[in-house]
Motif scaffolding. Structure first.
Motif, short mmCIF file in Angstrom:
data_model
loop_
_atom_site.label_atom_id
_atom_site.label_comp_id
_atom_site.label_asym_id
_atom_site.label_seq_id
_atom_site.Cartn_x
_atom_site.Cartn_y
_atom_site.Cartn_z
N GLU A 84 26.46 27.76 6.02
CA GLU A 84 26.11 29.13 5.68
C GLU A 84 24.78 29.45 6.35
O GLU A 84 23.82 28.70 6.21
N GLU A 111 35.11 29.46 -5.90
CA GLU A 111 34.26 30.46 -5.26
C GLU A 111 34.82 30.83 -3.89
O GLU A 111 34.82 32.00 -3.50
N ASP A 163 38.00 32.89 -4.33
CA ASP A 163 37.66 34.25 -4.72
C ASP A 163 37.13 35.04 -3.53
O ASP A 163 37.31 36.25 -3.44
N ASP A 164 36.45 34.34 -2.66
CA ASP A 164 35.80 34.98 -1.52
C ASP A 164 36.80 35.34 -0.42
O ASP A 164 36.91 36.51 -0.04
N ARG A 207 34.34 34.63 6.13
CA ARG A 207 34.28 35.97 5.54
C ARG A 207 34.49 37.02 6.61
O ARG A 207 35.34 37.89 6.51
#
Length: 570
Positions: free
Chosen positions: A388, A407, A410-411, A438
């Motif tokens: 990240e 997480e 969900d992302d 993302r």
RNA sequence: GCGCCUGUAGCUCAGUGGAUCAGAGCACCGGACUUCGGAUCCGGGUGUCGGGGGUUCGAAUCCCUCCAGGCGCGCCA
């Protein structure tokens, strides 16, 4: 499969050659033997270059060494001996001695027919029929949620199990819950919960130096307070206290693991509790048995397994000086349960990289209890690095900054998560860049594949909307499919069974996403050049609808194996 | 020190004995639509396949060796 038919024809040619008179003596004899064995190194494959035919074999090149004959000459002899048949248009000898088969175009249409007749079975085989295989995977300790560091085995084990079932094995998915009373990790975890609990009650407490610092431990403590108040305040801060606190949260932890797996789309057939082994006194009994048979011995107040005699580097402790069993002792009892009580023909252990050093040890232990070498397989998946902002993140559960698999789901969604995990070989380290995942979620390879499926559904909806009567297969003339893009797509569909078989045998689910991408691409190309619903060419439209449907079936099968949805619209 | 995994295009990675096998995706540049979904299609690649040696008719692929990175090596799991 068409390859099987070709294999049979070659086999017959070899047999015929060996009974020929007039050739030299040694070659026919060897040819007989080879016709019988048909070594695995002899391949019948789809050439990369379409000019090299529909299928190609290297048999003459492989045999030339064994038969001491020039490969091209050998190839010519084999070709001359291939019996008459109704699938081959022509055969050529090419290059250093390849035999290239050019099949009648009809064969591709037959494949589509097969695919549409039994869509659920297309790609399936009975290779493993009658064999019970267990895939044990994830098996993360019940001390926290599944996170990005130990999640990789989930989609992998699941997809592998799917593949094995496809080639006929009876497959069982198992999660081993390490909740045994001797598990040191549990004790540290329990002590961490205890410390947080006391802190919640406002009691000054020293947090264990090697304790679990993540926030969810605090949540657990709060949950205990909410449920029981200060009822556990006086529990001694020792080993028994730690186990007491673990017992308070154990079901919550296991429940959480269930939910994490469900979020990944994984359903285990069995959750095997290590405690079962202790409750039935299996661990002691197995160790005693080994002592009696002389496979284990006592030394330095401990009980040792003669692991070195079974291929391990050195002997291993089964019962500690303290009298408590080690992990390998309970793993042995667990193996007895799997291999002997439950009679699995094969067990595939899917482990994380931190367990690599443990493989030889368990293998030796399995040998010590008489499990045959080929009954167990160990697949070690490599590290996942989670990036990240360009920085790798620490994934230790002991520290606060864990990233849970939920997480991620969900992302970027379950489909993309599974696809990302599955598209790389487990032997390769995986860089999982969250920013990129993302940002790319719209440009993701999984969308490309799913889009192909949605597009097919859209064509079918459009056909229905226009009142297009879809004829049954028997009334459709598939031989109208002759456009190069149609043939390429047909060929791709024809490649599917072979891919499945090989991916299953090689334990290589990562080939599926690649193939799915290729199939989607082939379809998109076809779509851009060939109009499916063409009012001016009704017969061709019918045939193309069948081709589209076949593509849809294969896509559904592929996505199903990957555990990814096949959306009707996006 | 020993063991396992990895090293291929700018990036992330397929390909692990075959021939046009030097590949894909991403990124970047340029094209395509009054027609079934443009989340699409078409075109654009000068890479010591980490280095070297060996085996083979043929090596990114197998063997040896060296270099680099990751992970293991407990009476933890």
């Amino acid at each position: 499969m068409i390859q099987e038919q070709l294999r049979q024809l070659i086999h017959e040619a070899l047999t015929k050659m060996s009974s020929d008179n007039g050739s030299d003596v040694s070659a026919p004899l060897t040819a007989t033997k080879i016709a019988g064995d048909f070594p695995r190194s002899i391949e019948i494959e789809t050439p990369n270059n379409p000019e090299h035919g529909d299928f190609s074999t290297n048999i003459a090149l492989v045999l030339s060494g064994l038969l001491d004959a020039p490969p091209r000459q050998l190839a010519e002899r084999i070709v001359a001996n291939i019996p008459p048949n109704d699938i081959i248009e022509r055969v050529e000898v090419a290059g250093p001695g390849f035999i290239n088969f050019y099949l009648l175009p009809l064969w591709l249409h037959k494949v589509l027919e097969q695919c549409l007749t039994k869509p659920d079975r297309y790609g399936c085989s009975d290779y493993g029929t009658g064999q019970k295989v267990q895939v044990e995977f994830v098996s993360a300790n019940p001390v926290g949620p599944i996170h990005i560091g130990n999640a990789r085995g989930g989609p992998f084990g699941d997809a592998l199990a799917n593949l094995l079932a496809t080639i006929g094995y009876e497959v069982q998915r198992e999660y081993y819950v390490n909740d045994g009373p001797e598990n040191t990790q549990l004790k540290i975890f329990g002590a961490s919960v205890q410390a947080r609990y006391l802190q919640e009650l406002g009691i000054e407490t020293e947090f264990p130096a090697d304790g679990y610092q993540a926030d969810y431990v605090v949540d657990l403590a709060q949950r205990i307070v909410k449920q029981d108040g200060d009822a556990h305040a006086d529990v001694p801060a020792d080993e028994s206290g730690a186990l007491h606190f673990f017992s308070l949260v154990e079901e919550w932890m296991v429940e959480g693991l269930h939910e994490d797996c469900a979020a990944m789309g994984i359903e285990f057939d069995r959750w095997f509790r290590e405690t079962e082994l202790y409750e039935q006194d299996q661990v002691r009994q197995q160790v005693n048995g080994l002592l009696q048979s002389g496979t284990a011995y006592e030394k330095d107040d401990a009980v040792w397994l003669r692991a070195a005699e079974f291929g391990d580097e050195e002997d291993r402790v089964l019962i500690r000086r303290s009298g408590s069993p080690t992990y390998i002792a309970s793993d042995l009892a667990y193996a007895v349960d799997k291999f002997i009580k439950r009679e699995f023909d094969k067990v595939i252990y899917v482990w994380g990289p931190d367990h690599a050093g443990y493989v030889a040890r368990l293998q030796a232990a399995l040998a010590a209890i008489g499990v045959k070498k080929d009954q167990s397989e160990f697949i070690i998946y490599q590290t996942v690095r989670f990036l990240e902002g360009g920085e790798p993140l620490a994934l230790s559960k002991r520290q606060g900054n864990i990233i849970t698999i939920r997480e991620i789901i969900d992302d970027i969604g379950r489909d993309a998560t599974r696809f990302f995990f599955l598209m790389r070989s487990v032997d390769a380290h995986l860089d999982f860049d969250l920013d990129l995942a993302r940002q790319q979620s719209q440009e993701n390879p999984v969308y490309y594949v799913q889009y192909a499926h949605a597009r097919i559904c859209s064509i079918q909806r459009e056909a229905a909307k226009r009142g297009f009567e879809v004829l049954p297969l028997q009334q459709v003339d598939l031989s109208l499919l002759t456009h190069p893009d149609e043939l390429t797509l047909l060929r791709k569909i024809a490649d599917y069974p072979q891919l499945i078989q090989q991916a299953a045998l090689d334990r290589a689910p990562h080939r599926l996403p690649h193939f799915a991408g290729e199939l989607a691409q082939t379809f998109h190309q076809f779509y851009s050049t060939c109009r499916v619903l063409d009012p001016d060419q009704p017969a061709l439209s019918q045939a193309r609808l069948k081709l589209v449907q076949g593509t849809q079936m294969v896509l559904q099968n592929l996505l199903g194996l990957l555990g990814i949805t096949a959306p009707e619209q996006m």
